[in-house]
Design an enzyme around this catalytic site. Structure first.
Site, PDB file in Angstrom:
ATOM      1  N   ARG A   1       0.644  -0.753   0.279  1.00 60.88           N
ATOM      2  CA  ARG A   1       0.125   0.143   0.524  1.00 60.88           C
ATOM      3  C   ARG A   1       0.723   1.423  -0.157  1.00 60.88           C
ATOM      4  NH1 ARG A   1      -3.570   3.050   4.095  1.00 60.88           N
ATOM      5  NH2 ARG A   1      -5.482   3.206   2.999  1.00 60.88           N
TER       6      ARG A   1
ATOM      7  N   ILE B   1      -7.801   7.235  -0.496  1.00 56.42           N
ATOM      8  CA  ILE B   1      -6.975   6.382  -1.116  1.00 56.42           C
ATOM      9  C   ILE B   1      -8.479   5.816   0.629  1.00 56.42           C
ATOM     10  CG2 ILE B   1      -5.209   6.375   0.264  1.00 56.42           C
ATOM     11  CD1 ILE B   1      -4.206   4.138  -1.532  1.00 56.42           C
ATOM     12  N   SER B   2      -8.908   4.657   0.288  1.00 54.24           N
ATOM     13  CA  SER B   2     -10.363   4.251   0.932  1.00 54.24           C
ATOM     14  C   SER B   2      -9.104   3.323   2.303  1.00 54.24           C
ATOM     15  CB  SER B   2     -10.773   3.545   1.081  1.00 54.24           C
ATOM     16  OG  SER B   2     -11.347   3.877  -0.028  1.00 54.24           O
ATOM     17  N   SER B   3     -10.175   3.343   3.734  1.00 47.33           N
ATOM     18  CA  SER B   3      -8.744   2.895   4.410  1.00 47.33           C
ATOM     19  C   SER B   3      -8.778   1.126   4.417  1.00 47.33           C
ATOM     20  CB  SER B   3      -9.802   2.636   6.280  1.00 47.33           C
ATOM     21  OG  SER B   3     -10.801   2.137   5.897  1.00 47.33           O
ATOM     22  N   PRO B   4      -8.036   0.444   4.411  1.00 48.03           N
ATOM     23  CA  PRO B   4      -7.328  -0.678   4.941  1.00 48.03           C
ATOM     24  C   PRO B   4      -8.781  -1.365   4.602  1.00 48.03           C
ATOM     25  CG  PRO B   4      -5.817   0.124   5.671  1.00 48.03           C
ATOM     26  CD  PRO B   4      -6.216   0.919   5.588  1.00 48.03           C
TER      27      PRO B   4
END
Ligand code: SAH
Length: 221
Positions: A42, A68-71
């Site tokens: 990431r 960017i979205s959270s994992p």
């Protein structure tokens, strides 16, 4: 400079392994999703100054007022897409952003198309994905994904990384039989929705409360 794929310190494989452990604790059980998340670095997808935070469970800015979205959200949405199925099949992502989620999806299917309306972000995604040997099959398009990708439909899986006020009929119509669409829906209050196409109809399920950037129409440079 060649991207440092394995990482050091806060971007090391050990830090990434801790992220996977956290995802397990948060309820992600699908081993193929966890493996895909473990395989994609990431930190390569965020600005160097933010790389040390890449494996925290948080969204991060990627420029052009996008994130960017959270994992966890990435894992959760792909987990929902895969529920009861062994493969994603032909997949469409709406909102490539920096390309991270496309890379994770690319570990789970050979046929993946991702569209992005902001050309500058699309270029970022292109560069990021080109740095990863296992992501070169991801096909990127500069397009308004609110219309789906009719020329390449139908899709077995559609996933949107930006929220719509209502479930877009155009995306539902581009689902193959038994295809699944996962997306955030709502304005001030948003929820993840899972829509499955059966032979006769679309079956909707309202799931987790979430927070996403809005799906916008038209293209941007
Ligand atoms: N999946 C991305 C998350 C990006 S955030 C990642 O892993 O980085 C959502 C993205 O959706 C933004 O880049 C935004 O520009 C894009 N987007 C919003 N509306 C869109 C539309 N109509 N078509 C294509 N992309 C769109």
């Amino acid at each position: 400079m060649k991207a440092n794929l394995t990482g050091v310190g806060m971007t090391s494989l050990r830090t990434r392994a801790r992220m996977i452990e956290r995802l397990r604790q948060q309820g992600i059980r699908n081993e193929s999703v966890l493996t895909a998340m473990n395989d994609v670095p990431r930190h390569v997808f965020v600005a160097e100054a933010l790389a040390h935070r890449a494996y925290e469970d948080t969204p991060l800015p990627i420029g052009c007022k996008q994130t960017i979205s959270s994992p966890y959200i990435v894992a959760r949405m792909i987990d929902i897409l895969l529920e009861g199925r062994s493969s994603l099949g032909r997949t469409l992502e709406v909102g490539a952003g920096c390309g991270y989620q496309a890379a994770v999806l690319g570990r789970l299917t050979r046929e993946i198309y991702s569209v992005e309306r902001i050309a500058r972000l699309l270029e970022k995604a292109r560069t990021n994905l080109a740095a990863l040997p296992d992501s070169r099959h991801v096909r990127l398009r500069h397009a308004d994904g609110s219309l789906g990708l009719p020329a390449l439909a139908p899709f077995d899986s559609i996933i949107a990384a930006a929220a719509t006020a209502n479930i877009p009929q155009s995306l539902c119509d581009q689902l193959a039989p038994d295809g699944i669409l996962v997306l955030p829906v709502g304005d001030s209050e948003q929820y993840l929705y899972k829509i499955r196409r059966t032979a006769q109809k679309f079956v909707e399920e309202k799931l987790d409360a979430v927070r996403f950037v809005p799906l916008l129409t038209g293209l941007e440079k």
